[in-house]
Scaffold this active site. Structure first.
Site, PDB file in Angstrom:
ATOM      1  NE  ARG A 137      -2.127  -1.358   3.459  1.00 23.48           N
ATOM      2  CZ  ARG A 137      -2.354  -0.889   4.682  1.00 23.48           C
ATOM      3  NH1 ARG A 137      -3.378  -0.106   4.930  1.00 23.48           N
ATOM      4  NH2 ARG A 137      -1.559  -1.201   5.674  1.00 23.48           N
ATOM      5  CG  ASN A 190      -4.141  -4.252   3.891  1.00 24.02           C
ATOM      6  OD1 ASN A 190      -3.632  -4.311   2.782  1.00 24.02           O
ATOM      7  ND2 ASN A 190      -3.423  -4.148   4.992  1.00 24.02           N
TER       8      ASN A 190
END
Length: 98
Positions: A27, A45
């Site tokens: 990320r 997520n």
């Protein structure tokens, strides 16, 4: 002319990244690439182990981000990226990790 249109046409890319992409800096890496490309959005997520990437901005920049997600040069391991294109909705500022 098509290149000029892609540079100015705005788009929303939603990409679901499958593989070993949680807990490996994926990320953060995605956020860095998106900011370099001038995109806004988020990388989140999901409970099933995927990462959902939502990015808005010039379609050409969104295309480039999608190419980078599939490049094999990301942290972790990307097995598959599913994509959905839609008109931009707005309301996004910066690029956040969730």
């Amino acid at each position: 002319m098509a290149d000029e249109a892609d540079a100015t046409e705005l788009a929303r890319l939603t990409a679901w990244v499958h593989g070993m992409v949680q807990g490996v800096g994926f990320r953060w890496w995605t956020r860095s690439r998106a900011l370099e490309l001038g995109l806004v959005g988020r990388a989140t997520n999901l409970a099933d182990g995927r990462v959902e990437v939502v990015a808005e901005g010039p379609k050409a920049a969104c295309d480039r981000l999608l190419t980078l997600l599939r490049s094999g040069e990301t942290p972790g391991r990307v097995d598959h990226v599913a994509e959905l294109w839609s008109p931009p909705r707005g309301g996004l500022t910066g690029f956040v990790e969730r």
